[in-house]
Design a protein around this motif. Structure first.
Motif, PDB file in Angstrom:
ATOM      1  N   ASP A  44       0.847  -1.193   0.000  1.00 56.69           N
ATOM      2  CA  ASP A  44       0.000   0.000   0.000  1.00 56.69           C
ATOM      3  C   ASP A  44       0.883   1.244   0.000  1.00 56.69           C
ATOM      4  O   ASP A  44       1.866   1.319   0.738  1.00 56.69           O
ATOM      5  N   TYR A  45       0.524   2.215  -0.804  1.00 58.81           N
ATOM      6  CA  TYR A  45       1.393   3.378  -0.966  1.00 58.81           C
ATOM      7  C   TYR A  45       0.708   4.705  -0.639  1.00 58.81           C
ATOM      8  O   TYR A  45       1.276   5.772  -0.845  1.00 58.81           O
ATOM      9  N   PHE A  46      -0.506   4.646  -0.103  1.00 60.83           N
ATOM     10  CA  PHE A  46      -1.232   5.856   0.304  1.00 60.83           C
ATOM     11  C   PHE A  46      -1.987   5.500   1.589  1.00 60.83           C
ATOM     12  O   PHE A  46      -3.096   4.992   1.553  1.00 60.83           O
ATOM     13  N   ILE A  47      -1.334   5.744   2.726  1.00 60.64           N
ATOM     14  CA  ILE A  47      -1.839   5.269   4.014  1.00 60.64           C
ATOM     15  C   ILE A  47      -1.993   6.428   4.987  1.00 60.64           C
ATOM     16  O   ILE A  47      -1.132   7.310   5.060  1.00 60.64           O
ATOM     17  N   ALA A  48      -3.084   6.411   5.746  1.00 63.33           N
ATOM     18  CA  ALA A  48      -3.289   7.389   6.815  1.00 63.33           C
ATOM     19  C   ALA A  48      -3.397   6.658   8.142  1.00 63.33           C
ATOM     20  O   ALA A  48      -4.192   5.723   8.286  1.00 63.33           O
ATOM     21  N   LEU A  49      -2.570   7.062   9.099  1.00 62.96           N
ATOM     22  CA  LEU A  49      -2.625   6.542  10.461  1.00 62.96           C
ATOM     23  C   LEU A  49      -3.218   7.644  11.326  1.00 62.96           C
ATOM     24  O   LEU A  49      -2.565   8.645  11.603  1.00 62.96           O
ATOM     25  N   HIS A  50      -4.468   7.474  11.724  1.00 61.17           N
ATOM     26  CA  HIS A  50      -5.182   8.539  12.419  1.00 61.17           C
ATOM     27  C   HIS A  50      -5.655   8.044  13.782  1.00 61.17           C
ATOM     28  O   HIS A  50      -6.079   6.904  13.931  1.00 61.17           O
ATOM     29  N   GLY A  51      -5.564   8.913  14.785  1.00 58.06           N
ATOM     30  CA  GLY A  51      -6.088   8.536  16.090  1.00 58.06           C
ATOM     31  C   GLY A  51      -5.336   9.170  17.236  1.00 58.06           C
ATOM     32  O   GLY A  51      -4.477  10.030  17.044  1.00 58.06           O
ATOM     33  N   VAL A  52      -5.653   8.718  18.431  1.00 58.21           N
ATOM     34  CA  VAL A  52      -5.215   9.371  19.663  1.00 58.21           C
ATOM     35  C   VAL A  52      -3.698   9.324  19.845  1.00 58.21           C
ATOM     36  O   VAL A  52      -3.002   8.509  19.234  1.00 58.21           O
ATOM     37  N   ALA A  53      -3.224  10.209  20.722  1.00 59.60           N
ATOM     38  CA  ALA A  53      -1.791  10.301  21.016  1.00 59.60           C
ATOM     39  C   ALA A  53      -1.302   9.047  21.729  1.00 59.60           C
ATOM     40  O   ALA A  53      -2.057   8.348  22.391  1.00 59.60           O
ATOM     41  N   GLY A  54       0.010   8.783  21.568  1.00 61.92           N
ATOM     42  CA  GLY A  54       0.643   7.696  22.310  1.00 61.92           C
ATOM     43  C   GLY A  54       0.449   6.318  21.726  1.00 61.92           C
ATOM     44  O   GLY A  54       0.776   5.315  22.365  1.00 61.92           O
TER      45      GLY A  54
END
Length: 256
Positions: free
Chosen positions: A56-66
């Motif tokens: 995969d070459y277009f990835i979003a890692l989204h979410g809370v800190a830590g």
């Protein structure tokens, strides 16, 4: 006496050679076998590892800190650029210069001004290689470059892995500019959390993250992984705090 003097001279020469012997460039260079091995600690970290492995070459890692979003993104990127068997030869770390949109008030030239924003990545590289100078070595070898969105317009990144960190601090115009910098044989990883934005809403300086996600979801190449409090790995204290903060925000919302 002659023998004693001659012996002393030889000893002095040997000491001089030992003291001035330079460290070779090969001793400073980092290789793939210098990189420590890390395994995913949560289900969503594993989802990222699996998606990365699938190409995969277009990835979003989204979410809370830590939750380790930036750590795992930089780890997999370094692992890949140090492997000579792939087309990627550099990592571009992109970040906005907020909390103050401008960096002119900071002392020094542009490079010195930006050093403060490089600190998280220096810490990560220290952990990945168990060397305090790991970021500097990777930078010298041309494997990593840090750049602010303030200077990215007009550039094109080929054969690169682009990591956009703290993306919640980018306006949509900045996000759009970064997205259109992706060149031939490159991939891009976005990291952030909408709730952590430092942008000044009173000045109508709104994060573009939600609009970007609305657009990207119509693209087949897009992979979004949502990190929750269950993914927090920094510390139990951070996890307890995040949970308490979310509960507080829910209560405030209910009273409206």
């Amino acid at each position: 006496m002659a023998t004693r003097s001659g012996t002393k001279k030889v000893i002095e020469l040997n000491n001089e050679d030992r003291e001035t012997k330079p460290v070779t460039s090969n001793q400073l260079k980092l290789r793939l076998d210098n990189l420590k091995t890390f395994q995913p600690l949560t289900d969503n970290q594993k989802k990222f590892f699996d998606a990365y492995k699938l190409g995969d070459y277009f990835i979003a890692l989204h979410g809370v800190a830590g939750t380790g979003k930036t750590f795992i993104a930089l780890y997999k990127a370094i692992e890949e650029v140090l492997d000579k068997g792939n087309p990627f030869n550099k990592i571009i770390v992109v970040r906005s210069a907020v909390q103050s949109r401008e960096i002119g008030h900071l002392p020094g030239d542009v490079g010195e001004k930006m050093e403060i924003y490089e600190q998280p990545y220096r810490q990560i590289c220290h952990q990945l290689f168990d060397r305090k100078d790991a970021w500097d070595r990777l930078e010298e070898q041309g494997y990593v470059t840090f750049i602010s969105t303030s200077f990215i317009r007009g550039m094109s990144f080929d054969n690169a892995i682009i990591i956009v960190d703290e993306m919640q601090n980018l306006t949509y115009e900045e996000i759009d500019t970064v997205m259109t910098r992706v060149g031939h044989m490159s991939k891009i990883i976005w990291c952030g959390d909408y709730l952590q934005t430092d942008l000044n809403k009173k000045k109508n300086d709104m994060s573009g993250i939600l609009k970007f996600f609305d657009i990207a979801q119509h693209m087949k190449a897009f992979t979004r992984i949502e990190f929750t409090p269950d993914d927090i790995v920094r510390s139990s204290l951070v996890k307890d705090y995040i949970l308490a903060k979310l509960k507080y925000e829910d209560l405030v919302e209910e009273k409206k």
